[in-house]
Design a protein around this motif. Structure first.
Motif, PDB file in Angstrom:
ATOM      1  N   UNK A  35       7.325  39.724  30.312  1.00 27.40           N
ATOM      2  CA  UNK A  35       7.082  40.475  29.077  1.00 27.40           C
ATOM      3  C   UNK A  35       5.713  40.145  28.483  1.00 27.40           C
ATOM      4  N   UNK A  36       5.371  38.858  28.464  1.00 28.16           N
ATOM      5  CA  UNK A  36       4.072  38.454  27.918  1.00 28.16           C
ATOM      6  C   UNK A  36       2.941  39.046  28.743  1.00 28.16           C
ATOM      7  N   UNK A  37       3.087  38.982  30.057  1.00 28.77           N
ATOM      8  CA  UNK A  37       2.032  39.472  30.933  1.00 28.77           C
ATOM      9  C   UNK A  37       1.813  40.964  30.848  1.00 28.77           C
ATOM     10  N   UNK A  38       2.861  41.723  30.497  1.00 30.56           N
ATOM     11  CA  UNK A  38       2.732  43.186  30.433  1.00 30.56           C
ATOM     12  C   UNK A  38       2.151  43.675  29.108  1.00 30.56           C
ATOM     13  N   UNK A  39       2.069  42.813  28.119  1.00 23.61           N
ATOM     14  CA  UNK A  39       1.592  43.228  26.803  1.00 23.61           C
ATOM     15  C   UNK A  39       0.070  43.069  26.733  1.00 23.61           C
ATOM     16  N   UNK A  40      -0.683  44.169  26.672  1.00 20.69           N
ATOM     17  CA  UNK A  40      -2.151  44.074  26.687  1.00 20.69           C
ATOM     18  C   UNK A  40      -2.747  43.442  25.441  1.00 20.69           C
ATOM     19  N   UNK A  41      -1.941  43.267  24.385  1.00 21.58           N
ATOM     20  CA  UNK A  41      -2.450  42.628  23.178  1.00 21.58           C
ATOM     21  C   UNK A  41      -2.469  41.105  23.286  1.00 21.58           C
ATOM     22  N   UNK A  42      -1.867  40.568  24.340  1.00 17.57           N
ATOM     23  CA  UNK A  42      -1.919  39.126  24.583  1.00 17.57           C
ATOM     24  C   UNK A  42      -3.157  38.803  25.408  1.00 17.57           C
ATOM     25  N   UNK A  43      -4.061  38.020  24.841  1.00 20.35           N
ATOM     26  CA  UNK A  43      -5.337  37.734  25.500  1.00 20.35           C
ATOM     27  C   UNK A  43      -5.461  36.287  25.976  1.00 20.35           C
ATOM     28  N   UNK A  44      -4.811  35.371  25.277  1.00 22.00           N
ATOM     29  CA  UNK A  44      -4.738  33.962  25.666  1.00 22.00           C
ATOM     30  C   UNK A  44      -3.352  33.481  25.264  1.00 22.00           C
ATOM     31  N   UNK A  45      -2.706  32.666  26.116  1.00 19.56           N
ATOM     32  CA  UNK A  45      -1.395  32.140  25.765  1.00 19.56           C
ATOM     33  C   UNK A  45      -1.444  30.630  25.603  1.00 19.56           C
ATOM     34  N   UNK A  46      -0.830  30.150  24.523  1.00 17.75           N
ATOM     35  CA  UNK A  46      -0.596  28.721  24.297  1.00 17.75           C
ATOM     36  C   UNK A  46       0.909  28.491  24.414  1.00 17.75           C
TER      37      UNK A  46
END
Length: 254
Positions: A35-46
């Protein structure tokens, strides 16, 4: 999850406290990474935990011996175990920062991130062999890739601790900090990463993650299969053996 200016902070928890691992959690991991990977608004993950522990392993999940599980559930376990690790690598095109707020189980997830921070009192160890199980869930694969064959082997057989200072010297983590400084530092790094163009961020992550892609493709399926095959033949059961060494987990916050 908290997102600000493209930076997504993912905090593992159970009812607001330290995450208590069980089978629904294992299933959820693969879905969350996707889910995180498919969301284009996520640019960096902590990625971080809650409180003073990364997550807590729960021996009670093994009350029913694996040998007694339905065959269909054993197959599901195989795929869910793979997705927990593989989706973190294959579903992300963005830079990732793992933040160990303390000791805990399934710490391979934090070390698979591009950058890894940890608290000063964090200890890393693998208790699979001590509990009578071949270590195939990705921890030893992580140790082999970062520490090398010999170092990984002795840690697999003995389950001895790697403290935060040793983890830094061995390259298992990038920085060691007081717990209260971890997330501010992670956000500082994330904001610095965000200063580069999107294409640079994505392609740099691809370069950084490529060694993990190769390692997972070559070895993770084999290692996990070895673990599950032995578990499927185990008549004593993991829970009984874990209870014999439970003090080890309690000392290390597991």
């Amino acid at each position: 999850m908290t997102r600000r200016n493209g930076i997504l902070e993912v905090r593992m928890h159970t009812n607001g406290g330290t995450l208590q691992f069980d089978w629904p959690v294992q299933t959820a991991y693969g879905h969350v990474w996707s889910d995180i990977g498919r969301d284009p608004e996520n640019e960096v993950m902590i990625l971080t935990g809650t409180g003073e522990l990364w997550q807590i392993g729960n021996p009670e999940v093994w009350t029913t011996k694996f040998i007694d599980w339905p065959n269909s559930r054993k197959v599901e376990m195989y795929h869910e175990s793979l997705r927990m690790v593989e989706n973190m690598i294959h579903c992300f095109d963005i830079p990732t920062i793992g933040v160990f707020n303390g000791t805990g189980s399934h710490w391979q997830l934090g070390t698979l991130c591009d950058i890894t921070l940890c608290a000063e009192d964090t200890a890393f160890f693998d208790a699979h062999y001590l509990g009578g199980v071949p270590p195939g869930d990705g921890i030893v694969l992580t140790l082999q890739k970062i520490l090398g064959t010999k170092n990984a082997a002795i840690h697999a057989y003995t389950g001895m601790n790697i403290d935060a200072e040793a983890a830094l010297n061995l390259g298992l983590v990038s920085e060691v900090l007081p717990r209260e400084q971890l997330l501010p530092r992670a956000w500082e790094l994330a904001e610095m990463i965000m200063q580069a163009p999107r294409s640079v961020r994505h392609l740099t992550h691809s370069i950084a993650a490529h060694p993990w892609k190769k390692a997972l493709a070559h070895d993770q399926g084999l290692q996990l299969t070895h673990q599950l095959v032995d578990m499927a033949m185990d008549e004593e059961g993991i829970h009984e053996r874990l209870m014999k060494i439970k003090e080890r987990f309690q000392r290390n916050g597991r």
